[in-house]
Structures are given as C-alpha cells and as structure tokens.
Scaffold this motif. Structure first.
Motif, PDB file in Angstrom:
ATOM      1  N   GLU B 192     -23.274  33.150   2.439  1.00 28.50           N
ATOM      2  CA  GLU B 192     -22.022  33.444   1.747  1.00 28.50           C
ATOM      3  C   GLU B 192     -20.902  33.708   2.732  1.00 28.50           C
ATOM      4  O   GLU B 192     -19.729  33.444   2.465  1.00 28.50           O
ATOM      5  CB  GLU B 192     -22.213  34.675   0.853  1.00 28.50           C
ATOM      6  N   LYS B 193     -21.302  34.252   3.863  1.00 25.72           N
ATOM      7  CA  LYS B 193     -20.251  34.580   4.837  1.00 25.72           C
ATOM      8  C   LYS B 193     -19.783  33.362   5.604  1.00 25.72           C
ATOM      9  O   LYS B 193     -18.614  33.164   5.856  1.00 25.72           O
ATOM     10  CB  LYS B 193     -20.780  35.634   5.810  1.00 25.72           C
ATOM     11  N   HIS B 194     -20.769  32.562   6.064  1.00 21.39           N
ATOM     12  CA  HIS B 194     -20.404  31.351   6.794  1.00 21.39           C
ATOM     13  C   HIS B 194     -21.202  30.185   6.258  1.00 21.39           C
ATOM     14  O   HIS B 194     -22.286  30.370   5.708  1.00 21.39           O
ATOM     15  CB  HIS B 194     -20.707  31.509   8.286  1.00 21.39           C
ATOM     16  N   GLN B 195     -20.675  29.027   6.492  1.00 19.79           N
ATOM     17  CA  GLN B 195     -21.344  27.853   5.955  1.00 19.79           C
ATOM     18  C   GLN B 195     -22.413  27.314   6.887  1.00 19.79           C
ATOM     19  O   GLN B 195     -23.450  26.853   6.461  1.00 19.79           O
ATOM     20  CB  GLN B 195     -20.320  26.769   5.655  1.00 19.79           C
ATOM     21  N   TYR B 196     -22.118  27.344   8.156  1.00 21.73           N
ATOM     22  CA  TYR B 196     -23.031  26.728   9.112  1.00 21.73           C
ATOM     23  C   TYR B 196     -23.659  27.782   9.996  1.00 21.73           C
ATOM     24  O   TYR B 196     -22.990  28.666  10.511  1.00 21.73           O
ATOM     25  CB  TYR B 196     -22.267  25.736   9.988  1.00 21.73           C
ATOM     26  N   TYR B 197     -24.939  27.652  10.202  1.00 22.79           N
ATOM     27  CA  TYR B 197     -25.638  28.611  11.053  1.00 22.79           C
ATOM     28  C   TYR B 197     -26.566  27.890  12.002  1.00 22.79           C
ATOM     29  O   TYR B 197     -27.199  26.896  11.650  1.00 22.79           O
ATOM     30  CB  TYR B 197     -26.469  29.582  10.205  1.00 22.79           C
ATOM     31  N   ASN B 198     -26.664  28.467  13.178  1.00 22.68           N
ATOM     32  CA  ASN B 198     -27.646  28.005  14.142  1.00 22.68           C
ATOM     33  C   ASN B 198     -28.982  28.662  13.804  1.00 22.68           C
ATOM     34  O   ASN B 198     -29.000  29.787  13.291  1.00 22.68           O
ATOM     35  CB  ASN B 198     -27.192  28.475  15.530  1.00 22.68           C
ATOM     36  N   ASP B 201     -29.379  32.011  15.337  1.00 23.57           N
ATOM     37  CA  ASP B 201     -28.622  33.074  14.678  1.00 23.57           C
ATOM     38  C   ASP B 201     -29.320  33.536  13.411  1.00 23.57           C
ATOM     39  O   ASP B 201     -29.356  34.730  13.094  1.00 23.57           O
ATOM     40  CB  ASP B 201     -27.213  32.576  14.339  1.00 23.57           C
ATOM     41  N   ILE B 205     -30.611  37.213  12.406  1.00 22.59           N
ATOM     42  CA  ILE B 205     -30.188  37.931  11.203  1.00 22.59           C
ATOM     43  C   ILE B 205     -31.390  38.360  10.365  1.00 22.59           C
ATOM     44  O   ILE B 205     -31.490  39.499   9.917  1.00 22.59           O
ATOM     45  CB  ILE B 205     -29.252  37.041  10.346  1.00 22.59           C
ATOM     46  N   HIS B 229     -20.264  20.124  13.140  1.00 25.59           N
ATOM     47  CA  HIS B 229     -21.082  21.324  13.349  1.00 25.59           C
ATOM     48  C   HIS B 229     -22.450  20.857  13.804  1.00 25.59           C
ATOM     49  O   HIS B 229     -23.370  20.672  13.004  1.00 25.59           O
ATOM     50  CB  HIS B 229     -21.166  22.102  12.048  1.00 25.59           C
ATOM     51  N   LYS B 230     -22.547  20.696  15.082  1.00 26.63           N
ATOM     52  CA  LYS B 230     -23.634  19.890  15.641  1.00 26.63           C
ATOM     53  C   LYS B 230     -25.034  20.204  15.146  1.00 26.63           C
ATOM     54  O   LYS B 230     -25.574  19.493  14.324  1.00 26.63           O
ATOM     55  CB  LYS B 230     -23.599  19.946  17.166  1.00 26.63           C
ATOM     56  N   THR B 232     -26.641  22.548  13.212  1.00 24.09           N
ATOM     57  CA  THR B 232     -26.617  23.752  12.393  1.00 24.09           C
ATOM     58  C   THR B 232     -27.261  23.492  11.045  1.00 24.09           C
ATOM     59  O   THR B 232     -27.389  22.354  10.590  1.00 24.09           O
ATOM     60  CB  THR B 232     -25.175  24.214  12.146  1.00 24.09           C
ATOM     61  N   TYR B 242     -19.000  27.126  -2.717  1.00 21.48           N
ATOM     62  CA  TYR B 242     -17.942  27.743  -1.932  1.00 21.48           C
ATOM     63  C   TYR B 242     -16.621  27.531  -2.626  1.00 21.48           C
ATOM     64  O   TYR B 242     -16.303  26.477  -3.131  1.00 21.48           O
ATOM     65  CB  TYR B 242     -17.870  27.129  -0.531  1.00 21.48           C
ATOM     66  N   GLN B 243     -15.834  28.572  -2.612  1.00 22.43           N
ATOM     67  CA  GLN B 243     -14.487  28.413  -3.142  1.00 22.43           C
ATOM     68  C   GLN B 243     -13.519  28.732  -2.032  1.00 22.43           C
ATOM     69  O   GLN B 243     -13.835  29.422  -1.085  1.00 22.43           O
ATOM     70  CB  GLN B 243     -14.260  29.379  -4.305  1.00 22.43           C
ATOM     71  N   GLU B 248     -11.148  32.793  -4.624  1.00 25.12           N
ATOM     72  CA  GLU B 248     -11.997  33.985  -4.636  1.00 25.12           C
ATOM     73  C   GLU B 248     -11.185  35.210  -4.974  1.00 25.12           C
ATOM     74  O   GLU B 248     -11.586  36.056  -5.740  1.00 25.12           O
ATOM     75  CB  GLU B 248     -12.659  34.154  -3.276  1.00 25.12           C
TER      76      GLU B 248
END
Lengths: 534, 254
Positions: B192-198, B201, B205, B229-230, B232, B242-243, B248
């Motif tokens: 919800e906070k970010h769209q792409y994650y490694n 990471d 988390i 976003h290579k 991720t 996502y809005q 929001e």
C-alpha cells in the motif's frame, strides 16, 4: 551632525552612520549606457525572479508513495549519485535573474542577471544623505546587470542556421519573418485550411520553408526567384524572374543542390564547392530528370546512356510526331552503335571540351533522338528554341513544319544537355528542369545568331551572320561530289563554332540542302552515304 | 504566492541621488564592529581650488584591528581615507532594495561613484603585510607523524564487521515462517505504501525466509525483470487498486 566650517577651505563635515538593523537588502540595478534608460520616465514597474531554471535543476519527485513508487528509491538515487560523483548544483533563489517589466504590458522588459564576485574582495556601500545631513551607508548585497529584452520575434537557433545557409540567395530579408509567421499560423489552424495556407505561402514565395523537406530544386528555384522579386505573387512572375536571374544563379543552384544532397551529412559552407571539378554537367541533369519523367523507355535495347540522353531530349522536345523522316531514321539507325559509344565518350568528356563534345553530342543525340522520336508522340508543343516555325518538310509530304521543328527539337534537345543553362524566352516550362541542373555553359545557340546567306524560309530563326565556313548548298555539293559522306560527316564539316549556327539550325539547313540536292544514296559499311555525281 | 512585486518607485520619483562607494574589506570589517548607533566616522567634503575633496575619517575606537578596546600591538587601521570620485560615465545605475517581506522598492539613482582609499603610510603597510601572510597560508597542512601507522593489517574479513555480523545473526536467529495469512497481511500493507519492492527489502520488512517469501510473492505478485523498475516485485493487477493521491484524499474526507 555638527557642521564645522573650517577656516582653511570651505569644508563641511558629516557623520557617517552604518545602520545595523536594516531589514532591507540593497542591490544595484545597472543598465548599459547604450540603452539610455531613464528611471524617471517609469510610471509603473514590476519585478520578479525568473524561475525558469527551476525545472532544469529541481527534479521533482514523480509520485511519493503508493502507485509508481519504489521502496527506498530516494536513498538509492542518492547513493548512485555519490558513487559517480555527480554533484548537482542547488537551485538558489537568490541567484536567479530578475525580470523587470516597466510601464505595463506595452512597456519595456528587462532581464537582470546577477554579477558574481562583487562582494568578494571589496564591499560596496550606498551612501545616502539623510535629512539631518548625515550620511548613511548601506552595504550592497548584490549587483544585477539589466539588459532589455527584445519584444520582436526572433528566429530560433535552427532557423537561424538555415537562413544563414541561404544568405547569398535571399535578397528580401523581410520575407523571412513573414514566412515564419505564416507557418505558425498554419500550424494553429485546421487541417483543411492548411492546404490553402501552404498554397498561399508558396505564392507569396520566399525562402520560408524553414524546416520543410526539400524534395525538389524546382520548388526552391521558384521560391528563390520569387524572393528576389519582392512583390511576386504568381507563377508568371516566378518564371519571368527566373529568366532574368537564372544566369546569375546557375552556379548557385548547382552549389545549392549539392549542399542539399550533403545536408544530411554535414553543414556545407558556401565556399566548399567552388574549386570542385565536375566531370560532366549533364550527368546530374539526366539523373535529376529521370524522376520527372514518367515515361518508360519504349523497349529499345539502347544502352543506358542513350536512354538518359533521349529522356532529357524528350522532355525538352516540343512536338514529336511518329511520322518522322524515315530516311534520316534509317540512316541514323545504323549509326546507332556509334552514338552509343559517343554517348559514353561524351559522358567522360570534361566540360571544357565543348567543341568535340558538342559535335559528338549533336550527332549522337541526333541519332538517338531521331530514333526515339519515331516511337513517341510529341507531348509538348511550343517553346521551341528559335526554330519554331522552320519548315523542313522535303521528304515528308504533307507533314507540316512540325516535322522540322521536331527534328530540330531533337537535336536541340540532344545538345541541350550540354548547352543548357540559358533561359530561353520561349518555353521555359519544358526546358527549365534540365536547365536548372546544368551549369551554364557557353553555348553558341540562339544568342549567337548564325550568319547565313542561304535562302531560308522565314521561320523565326535568327538572322545568320558570316563566319569562316558557310553552310551553303555549294559547300555541301562540293563535299558530296568529292566523296560519299554520311550525314554525320557532313555535320562534322560544318561545325557550329565555325559556321556560327546553332546545332539545330545546322541540322535544319543541312536537311533542306539535302532535300534540294537530292543526292544519291549508297550503303557503305552499313551506313547510308550520300554522294553526287557531276 | 505571486512573485511579481510592484516596485515602489518613490525613491526614483524624488530623484534621490546616492553615492556608490567601494570600500576596502578591512574597513568594512571595522564598520561591522560599530555600535548600535552606527556611527563609524566622519566625512569631510571640501572644495580646494575648484576640486571637490571628500575625505572620510574613521572613528578612533574603530581603528583597532583586534577587539574594540585593544590598542597595543596590533597595527592600526588607517584612519584617513580620501575618496576618489568618478561620475557614473553614462551608465544608469539604480539602487533597489528588497525587504524581508519581499517588497521591492527603488531607492534612488547613483549619481557618483567613489573609491575609498587609505592613506599609504607605514602603518598601512604593516597591515597589508599581515593580510598577505594570512592569505598565503595554505588551507591544508602536512604534518609529520611521529610513529608509522600500524592500524592497517590485511584482514581476512573486516574484523569489526565480522564481529558485528555474527552478533546480529545470533540475536535474531533464523527467520521463522509465520502464518501465511499474517505474511500476506504484512505484504499487502507494505504494497500500500509503495508499488515496487526489491526482494531484499521485502525480506527486511517481513522477516521471513527468502524462499517462503518468494513463494507467496509468486502467488500474489509479478516480477519486473525489465523496464523502469528493474528487478522488483509488484502486486498483480487484480490485487491492487492504487488511486492517485487526490482521490485518496477525497475518499478520506467523504
């Protein structure tokens, strides 16, 4: 505060104060002497920072959080920049230039750029006198040099470069901005209107084709010439001015064309092509004329050289009839092989050897021209060079002067490649494409009237002038009595340079003479020879 | 916030003439030490044989280089400074001031330019010598060490780092697989906070073993091997909604 009048000289003392609590920052606004700025004339002024550099410097974050963002992107970017040693200069509002607008919308605009290094080694102070007589000194925080901004439209860098390349050709400089304005108008309008506008634009002429694709030199020339004639609005004007200007522009066009070709590769400076030796002028002309011709070669097995030549002739031919003189055709047909070789040789000749190449051209072209003529119908009429009405009908009963004209046309056309460049008063349309591409060569055509005393039917031919060898009946008879000759040989005897006749005239006259003489024919070595027995 | 400020033209209207005076650095430094009242000296304007002479004399208490009050030892700042006057030479110069509130006002026009020159005497020369000495001192200094540096050994691994690492590992222990649902909840809240994650990471988390996490991610998300976003992970379209930020906000207010 005290003003002590000292006795020695009239001196007055004033106290100097440097106020400490100034909330104001003092700056200098400096103008150039030449701008003659007088602040007293200002009724109203607005000043603001010019923040246009912010978007270059400040890279705004796209989305923070949620969609599109990556976890830890900022830190990663920072680490990356540090690794590569990229130092981004911060966008300091203090250092941004000022924009000063005086007297509202219609007034002047100035841009004030900060001058660096003012406060480094020495400090500037502003001394003002207070009502109480003391001086107050304020330190100068920054120095801004204000320059007036141009309100008129200017060309962008690309446009300026283009115009620079055309500076030798453009005479009417006012049209440059006019074209630009029209172009902008055009872009802002609907597509339907665009056609009209572009047509209008062309009419108005000018070199304002800015970024348009150059497809054709033809267009350029039309526009160039209309540039020169300030008020030209029609195609007539175009062609007429073309007539006048062409002489001077032949070379320029050539250069320009070359520069066009190389435009994709590099900028061509004007002087680049001056010393260039060109092999054979007509090479380019023929290659340029090919796209213009939509007519395919009529299934003859002629080598390419002749094809090109004849295509160019075809273009400049006014009228061609299928019923061409069969005799001459036959004769020339057999001579086809040699014309081919001649053509090839001709192509290799340098432009300097005009004499021999002229002749060979004429002969070669004659052959091919006549040959080609048979198959093709004359598409164009009128605009014949010089000999529009010459009658050379002899062996073709019933055919009007068209025949002679056509033959002359072919010859003329044949030689036209070499000798083009001169604008003829008749028929600019047909000749122009070929003409433009060739460098002007000293041609001994119509401008040099041939001197002849033989009775020729009045035909718009220029009056003959005397010269060394006269193309007379007697001369021809003499030759034919002595030994049998082909038409080619005969032509060789009467070189255009010596008789003063143009090639077409030579051919005309020779044909007439032959008709009159009616020599006997015999075939020697597969060539048709004429001979007389006295 | 409108940046365009109306310039207050009163100064110019009154044709207030000002002097632009170039003052040496040391003098301006002394002026900074002045009292609150701001009196720094006196100007004498005299006319000698048709020539206007302007001379500035510094107040006595300000002529000490060091702190005010100290007078011995340190060379004195010269006191008398004649001004050399020039005209503006055709160049129009105006003075504008910017206040703290971003108000711009035109204070006046420059009518004279002047340079404040000190009277050259021995005192001044000493002062200059001091200045030059200071400026020629290099910014960086090389020092000779007494003992050679012996801290650089050739380690197998960074000793400190190693110790730290081992300690960390011991304290945390192996990552235990939590309940699938718990992990999913954690993932969803993270996405919800970010769209792409490694993946690293995400491991950080969720504190889950990599294989387990990858398994779950394969279920609910996709892997971006190319593109912006290579490498991720992101949630599958059906799982995400996502809005834009504005929407929001709207949703929150309603």
């Amino acid at each position: 505060m005290t003003s002590l009048g000292s006795s020695s000289s009239s001196a007055t003392e004033y106290t100097v104060r440097v106020p400490k609590n100034t909330s104001k920052k003092y700056n200098i606004m400096a103008f150039n002497a030449g701008d003659r700025v007088s602040c007293s004339t200002w009724t109203q002024a607005r000043m603001e920072r010019d923040m246009s550099a912010r978007r270059i410097y400040g890279e705004e974050e796209t989305t923070e959080g949620a969609a599109g963002s990556e976890f830890g992107k900022k830190q990663r970017e920072e680490a990356r920049r540090k690794k590569f040693g990229i130092v981004t200069r911060e966008f300091k509002v203090e250092d941004q230039p000022w924009i000063l607008k005086v007297n509202g919308k219609a007034g002047k605009r100035f841009k004030g750029i900060k001058k660096g290094g003012v406060t480094e080694n020495a400090s500037y102070y502003i001394f003002t006198q207070c009502p109480d007589g003391a001086f107050e000194a304020f330190p100068v925080h920054g120095w801004y040099n204000f320059t007036p901004l141009a309100k008129h439209r200017t060309l962008t860098a690309e446009e300026a470069e283009e115009e620079w390349g055309r500076r030798n050709k453009v005479v009417n400089h006012f049209s440059i901005m006019l074209q630009r304005r029209l172009r902008e108008q055009e872009r802002g309008e609907d597509e339907e209107d665009e056609a009209d506008k572009s047509g209008k634009k062309k009419k108005k002429g000018g070199s304002g084709r800015g970024g348009d694709l150059r497809i054709h030199d033809l267009d350029d020339d039309l526009e160039m010439s209309s540039d020169d004639s300030d008020s030209s609005a029609g195609e007539d004007g175009d062609s007429k001015s073309k007539v006048k200007k062409d002489t001077g522009k032949g070379k320029a066009k050539k250069k320009k064309k070359k520069s066009n070709e190389s435009e994709a590769l590099e900028d061509s400076d004007d002087g680049d092509y001056e010393g260039l030796e060109v092999d054979y002028m007509s090479d380019e002309s023929s290659s340029d004329e090919e796209p213009e011709k939509g007519k395919p070669t009529k299934g003859e097995d002629l080598p390419k050289g002749i094809d090109e030549a004849s295509e160019s002739e075809e273009e400049s031919e006014e009228e061609k009839q299928n019923d061409e003189e069969a005799k001459e055709e036959e004769e020339e047909e057999e001579g086809k092989k040699t014309p081919v070789q001649m053509e090839k040789k001709k192509k290799k000749d340098s432009s300097g050897e005009s004499d021999s190449s002229d002749d060979s051209d004429i002969e070669g072209e004659t052959a091919s021209a006549l040959f080609m003529v048979k198959k093709r119908t004359p598409p164009k009429r009128g605009g014949g060079r010089g000999s529009a009405g010459s009658s050379r009908t002899g062996s073709r009963p019933g055919t009007p002067s068209i025949d002679s004209a056509s033959t002359s046309n072919t010859l003329r056309a044949a030689a036209s490649k070499l000798e083009q460049g001169k604008r003829q008063t008749q028929g600019p349309g047909t000749d122009s494409p070929a003409a433009k591409r060739l460098k002007m060569e000293p041609s001994s055509q119509s401008p040099v009237p041939s001197g002849k005393s033989t009775p020729q039917p009045p035909s718009g031919k220029s009056t003959p002038s005397s010269s060394d060898v006269q193309l007379t009946e007697e001369a021809v008879r003499r030759y034919l009595i002595r030994k049998p000759m082909t038409t080619k040989d005969l032509l060789k005897k009467f070189q255009t340079k010596r008789t003063g006749l143009s090639s077409e005239q030579t051919v005309n006259v020779l044909a007439q003479i032959l008709k009159r003489l009616n020599p006997e024919r015999k075939n020697v070595n597969d060539k048709m020879h004429f001979y007389l027995t006295e | 916030m409108s940046d365009k400020t109306e310039v207050n033209l009163t100064g110019v209207k009154q044709s207030k003439g000002v002097w632009l005076v170039k003052v040496p650095k040391y003098l301006s430094q002394q002026w900074d030490k002045a009292t609150d009242k701001g009196e720094v000296g006196k100007i004498t304007i005299g006319k000698k044989k048709d020539k206007t002479e302007v001379c500035f004399s510094l107040n006595a208490e300000l002529s000490a280089l060091g702190t005010v009050g100290e007078k011995d030892g340190t060379p004195q700042v010269p006191r008398d400074h004649p001004f050399t006057m020039h005209s503006v030479g055709g160049r129009t110069m105006a003075v504008f001031s910017q206040s703290d509130t971003d108000e711009i006002s035109l204070e006046g026009m420059v009518v004279h330019r002047a340079e404040c020159r000190p009277v050259v005497n021995d005192n001044y020369m000493k002062l200059k010598k001091l200045q030059i000495e200071e400026s020629t001192k290099p910014q960086r200094l090389s020092q000779q060490l007494e003992r050679a540096v012996t801290t650089v050994f050739k380690p197998v691994a960074n000793h400190d780092f190693n110790v730290e690492y081992e300690k960390k590992k011991r304290s945390e222990g192996k990552m235990v697989r939590a309940e699938r649902q718990v992990v999913l909840d954690m993932l969803f809240s993270a996405f919800e906070k970010h769209q792409y994650y490694n993946i690293k990471d995400l491991v950080d988390i969720t504190r889950q073993p990599v294989t387990y996490l990858k398994e779950i991610m394969r279920e609910i998300g996709t892997y971006n091997s190319k593109g912006a976003h290579k490498s991720t992970w992101e949630l599958r379209p059906e799982y995400r909604h996502y809005q834009s930020a504005e929407e929001e906000e709207e949703m929150q207010t309603t």
